[in-house]
Motif scaffolding. Sequence first.
Motif, short mmCIF file in Angstrom:
data_model
loop_
_atom_site.label_atom_id
_atom_site.label_comp_id
_atom_site.label_asym_id
_atom_site.label_seq_id
_atom_site.Cartn_x
_atom_site.Cartn_y
_atom_site.Cartn_z
N GLU A 50 -17.80 -55.83 37.63
CA GLU A 50 -17.81 -54.50 37.08
C GLU A 50 -18.70 -54.84 35.65
N PHE A 51 -19.64 -53.67 35.45
CA PHE A 51 -19.98 -53.69 34.07
C PHE A 51 -20.45 -52.07 33.49
N HIS A 52 -19.87 -51.97 32.17
CA HIS A 52 -20.14 -50.54 31.63
C HIS A 52 -20.34 -50.77 30.38
N THR A 53 -21.22 -50.03 29.86
CA THR A 53 -21.60 -49.88 28.34
C THR A 53 -21.51 -48.51 27.89
N ARG A 54 -20.94 -48.33 26.74
CA ARG A 54 -20.78 -46.78 26.11
C ARG A 54 -21.38 -47.11 24.81
N ILE A 55 -22.26 -46.06 24.64
CA ILE A 55 -23.11 -46.24 23.21
C ILE A 55 -22.79 -44.91 22.40
N GLU A 56 -22.51 -44.86 21.29
CA GLU A 56 -21.97 -43.64 20.72
C GLU A 56 -22.87 -43.96 19.10
N PRO A 57 -23.34 -42.80 18.39
CA PRO A 57 -23.93 -41.72 19.31
C PRO A 57 -24.49 -42.06 20.76
N GLU A 58 -24.42 -40.97 21.50
CA GLU A 58 -24.90 -41.08 22.97
C GLU A 58 -26.40 -41.45 23.05
N ALA A 59 -26.98 -42.19 23.85
CA ALA A 59 -28.24 -42.77 23.83
C ALA A 59 -28.79 -43.16 25.32
N ARG A 60 -29.98 -42.65 25.56
CA ARG A 60 -30.29 -43.25 26.94
C ARG A 60 -30.60 -44.80 26.82
N VAL A 61 -30.04 -45.44 28.04
CA VAL A 61 -30.29 -46.90 27.84
C VAL A 61 -31.31 -47.13 29.04
N SER A 62 -32.04 -48.19 28.80
CA SER A 62 -32.84 -48.70 30.00
C SER A 62 -32.56 -50.34 30.14
N ARG A 63 -32.73 -50.74 31.23
CA ARG A 63 -32.28 -52.10 31.46
C ARG A 63 -33.56 -53.02 32.19
N GLU A 79 -31.33 -51.61 26.67
CA GLU A 79 -32.08 -51.24 25.30
C GLU A 79 -31.81 -49.93 25.24
N PHE A 80 -31.67 -49.51 23.89
CA PHE A 80 -31.49 -48.00 23.60
C PHE A 80 -32.03 -47.71 22.27
N GLY A 81 -32.15 -46.56 22.20
CA GLY A 81 -32.50 -46.07 20.52
C GLY A 81 -31.68 -44.85 20.41
N ILE A 82 -31.67 -44.84 18.84
CA ILE A 82 -31.02 -43.44 18.35
C ILE A 82 -32.09 -42.88 17.67
N PRO A 83 -32.72 -41.99 17.81
CA PRO A 83 -33.94 -41.49 16.78
C PRO A 83 -33.18 -40.44 15.79
N THR A 84 -32.03 -39.89 16.27
CA THR A 84 -31.72 -38.87 14.93
C THR A 84 -30.79 -39.66 13.99
N SER A 85 -30.39 -38.75 12.82
CA SER A 85 -29.78 -39.33 11.76
C SER A 85 -28.19 -39.80 12.09
N HIS A 86 -27.72 -40.89 11.76
CA HIS A 86 -26.56 -41.36 12.02
C HIS A 86 -25.84 -42.24 10.99
N GLU A 87 -24.41 -42.20 10.88
CA GLU A 87 -23.99 -43.13 9.97
C GLU A 87 -23.08 -44.27 10.71
N GLN A 88 -22.80 -44.14 11.74
CA GLN A 88 -22.20 -45.25 12.62
C GLN A 88 -22.65 -45.29 13.96
N LEU A 89 -22.46 -46.73 14.37
CA LEU A 89 -22.94 -46.94 15.73
C LEU A 89 -21.94 -47.99 16.44
N THR A 90 -21.50 -47.35 17.82
CA THR A 90 -20.43 -48.10 18.31
C THR A 90 -21.04 -48.50 19.67
N ILE A 91 -20.96 -49.80 19.91
CA ILE A 91 -21.51 -50.44 20.95
C ILE A 91 -20.24 -50.91 21.79
N ASP A 92 -19.85 -50.29 22.99
CA ASP A 92 -18.45 -50.74 23.77
C ASP A 92 -18.97 -51.35 25.12
N VAL A 93 -18.84 -52.53 25.37
CA VAL A 93 -19.16 -53.04 26.60
C VAL A 93 -17.74 -53.60 27.32
N ARG A 94 -17.87 -53.29 28.63
CA ARG A 94 -16.46 -53.64 29.32
C ARG A 94 -17.17 -54.42 30.68
#
Lengths: 547, 311, 291
Positions: free
Chosen positions: C38-51, C62-77
Amino acid sequence: MSSRAPTPALDARGEEEAIDSYRPQAPFLDELFELDGTPRPTARALVEELRRLGPAGLIEAGRRRDAIFMQQGITFETSGGGGATHERPFPLDLVPRVLSGQEWRDIKRGLAQRIRALNHFVDDVYHAREIVREGLVPWRLVVSCSHFARAVHGIRPPGGVYTHVAGCDLVRHSDGTWKVIEDNVRIPSGISYVLENRAAMARLVPELFASYRVRPVDHYPQLLLRALRSVAPSAESEATVVVWTPGPANPAYFEHAFLARQMGVELVEASDLVVRDDVLYMRTTRGLERAHAVYRRLDDDFVDPLEFRSDSLLGVPGLVRAYRAGSVAIANAFGTGVADDKAIYCFVPDMIRFYLGEEPILENVKTYLLSDPEVLEHVLGRLDQLVIKPTGESGGRGVMIGPHAEEAEIARMRDVISAHPERWIAQDVVRLSTVPTVGIDGVLAPRHVDLRPFAVFGERIDIVPGGLTRVALDDGSLIVNSSRGGGSKDTWVLEDGDDADRAGPPIADTQPPALPDLRYGAWTGQQQQQQQLHPPSPQGPQRRKTL
Amino acid sequence: MLARIAHELYWLGRNLARAEFTARAVEAVFQAELQGTSDAAPGVSFGSGGLLAMFGDVDESQHSSQALGQLTLDAERPGSMLASIERAREGARTVRDVISAEMWEAINTTALGLRGGGQPGWTAPAGPYLASQYVKERTALIWGVSNRTMLRDEAKCFLDAGGLIEISDMVLRMLRIAMPPGDSAPADGQALILLQAVGGFHAYLRAVTAPPNAHPVARFLLFERAYPDSVAACVDSLNDVFTMADAGPRNSKPVLRVSRLAADLDFQRRALPDGAELTDICKQTQQELARIDQDVAERYFAGAASAGLRR
Amino acid sequence: MHFAIRFLTEYHYDAPVTDNLNALRVRPATTSTQRCDEFHTRIEPEARVSRHLDYFGTEVIEFGIPTSHEQLTIDVRARVVTSAPPDPPEGSWDGLLTPAYFDAAGEFALPWQDQPSIAGLESLHDALEAECPLETLETLCELIPDRFEYRPGATYVGSTVSDLLDMGAGVCQDFVHLSLVLLRRRGIAARYVSGYLWAAPHDEGADSMELDTHAWLEALLPCSDGRGEPVWVSADPTNRGLAGEAHVKIGHGRFYSDVPPVKGLYMGGATSQLEAAVTMSRLDPQTSARA
């Protein structure tokens, strides 16, 4: 060049002697003269015109050339002593190089064949690796190429075209055959000089063209634009094409701007581009605008810090991502450097046989791969007779010409090669042909030349007639790179009967309406009076005729 | 203002524009004819022969350099640059008190520079090219000086009107020569020469995405209102200057005709599909411009030019 | 063994940033001794990912967050099952010179790029003299921790082999880089492996633990009879021995920068603060561990 002192004009007799005393230097082949100093048949009329111009005429035309080039900014920078650089007009020699139509057709066929094979090879090494499995090219050699781009493994660009722009360097051996000395399928430069040289020649010495039908070259930008549009992932007429330059500090910036202007497209730098959701955009006054095809004029290393050199922040992060997603075409494709590596060069004839099932039309120069210990031994023993080149470089950097090198230089090279034999190749010295070249005193002397034709690969391969002829301006020198004191020549491909298919449409037989009347109607009389104040005024007779 | 003065200004504009256009065309043809046929199949035929034909002079026996020479410094040819500039100079003398001193000097210097074979060195085969360069630079300077030094009044309007009429007529003339109608129409090959002859190469590249082939180039030269030397742009500007100069534009025959022509061109730009034949439009537009010329003469110049036409 | 892995990365920026582009190499590979269920990723702020799979076969997210933000969370299980690798082959030195070995070795046998001569390598090189390549590999796994101290903070992500030699201390990444240089000098093809390591103390049957991503290596050893295909054998010079079922592999490359777990770039002058933690839990009964 501006410091060139005017030479005392020779009297007419002296001028004729100046040309008649021209002698090619055996054993090199001279392209305009036979060994005994008589002009070759194709060159007769040209030599006649050169004789008429004489040294004084050539010096005068040279002065005008420098003025025009300075005014138009067709210059390059040379570094003088103490790190100071100064701008010099691009050194165009006024004696053109002449190639017959037949000769050109052979070169063209040979180049098209070679470029097709190189393109196949790029596709193959990043996909099926058939040529490796067939045992023709060692995989070890491919992965040791410094330009082998793992980041683009498995990406196939639109149309399967990687080498959109190619410039193979050709030389003519003393036996008259053409040989390929180097392939350039990354970012070959020099095409702007081909076009500017021709325009300048037509202005400066139109008399030289008098007896010839020279094939034009000025459609190159349109060929390039068409090729770029044809590979762009969009409707062809809507494709937005851009030229990507590293910036004004780049030595070839003139060419980047030239091509963008001639194609009517934007000249962009990295900061103008941004990737959003796998799509490449440029920042404009109206917001983000999509770019479909990028003609990039910088090395792989600097295009995308996420994929290539991460210590460089120069590129456009995510560009490879967009490229992989197929939303943008890149010319030339990333990773083409693997095909023009000097070690891979040895295998190009095999590639042509393997991928195309054809015999190579253009030969290679005899080359030694130093990774084989026996070959290495042999080469180290005769460094003074060979040309040594680094495998991953281009533009003449790091090249040592054995017969011209000093003892200490050879000794140093021996150590460097022994430490990393896989990073070097050795080649036999080629006897580059010569073409008469104007010296500072306006007198012609034989100088060595090479030829870089430019091919554009879109839906098909197009090659503009001729190419950039580079000439070593020093007596006996074999180094033709402009960064190292080389100059250039206009390259003429002559028309012959076999080009009839390109004849233009017939001239219109419609008669246009008469020009609007030039006369002054009711006030003619008054004009006539004025006329009489100036009897020699040339339009007098015209005016009278109408009365 | 006096009808006579308006008339002189109008023809001053025409003569300057004609010299400028001739210079551009000679330069382009000179460059093209030095070389052989291009890899890119040409879609139009426009060379020294066509250029001479534009000025109503068809002489097949002429060698190209001779032909170009006639169009530059040959005082015997009414269509030569020298002749146009000399006529402009005479006109300028007549209206010296209306135009600025700077402008008169600029025109006078140009004429002096062209007389008697022009500058030293123009005798070489590059002569026509060098003379064209000179005329191009000088006419650009003259127009520039007129824009900066002349009052934007009626006088300037008639000067500009003459220039605009002449440019559109020249462009149409060139298109009709280079793109004959019907069966003899060439395939849609490249038409760089037409753009170079007008000086619109770079403008075209930036305005049109299609390759510079005969049909898109012709459309551009006819309809592209953003390009100042296109027929449509000239007609638009004509409309502006006549509206400004006319005492009663609402019931002025030339103004009404010009505005109708502008609307027509705009309609045809949208109505005609790409690749449609443009020969008829070129012909009709040119005829309409001749009528405008006549109307202008009748309304503003007390019938001066129409007298000439009737002859 | 059966693991649940959670890899949580958080970036805090001291000013808003835009165009934050990242590439993750965090998914456990599926190999002959390992399976990722099993494998999941969650990106916060939300982003479209490509593999996609990269050149070395590692899955890249891979993912990109174009809009302005001050925090990035990458949660992988992820959930992974591993089994013990087969015994390593004891092929002779001659086996390194066969065409089959050459083909399999590829770039992993090339001399270390851009590091022509590293002073101080000679004594290490001499110490690796052995009967067969496997013995050299085993010796190496003892030699490195004997000579160098494992000390987090001694080096940084861009440190070179020379830095390790100068400092005398480093982390697993440095140990592996040095090992690769030494093995290749001996003619043994070797590659860098990035992954997760279940490093539970032997006496304590913990079910869950916090750790970091880990690095070890794989060396290409000729097969015992000298004729068959050579085999990639995992070894962990940081932990003194060959790698086993406690090692969960993500991917391999020539060196670290071919398989960085997280690589990213953003626009803006802000500086970032990183908090990253890997939590591994054993899901199967721990009989084997207690026995």
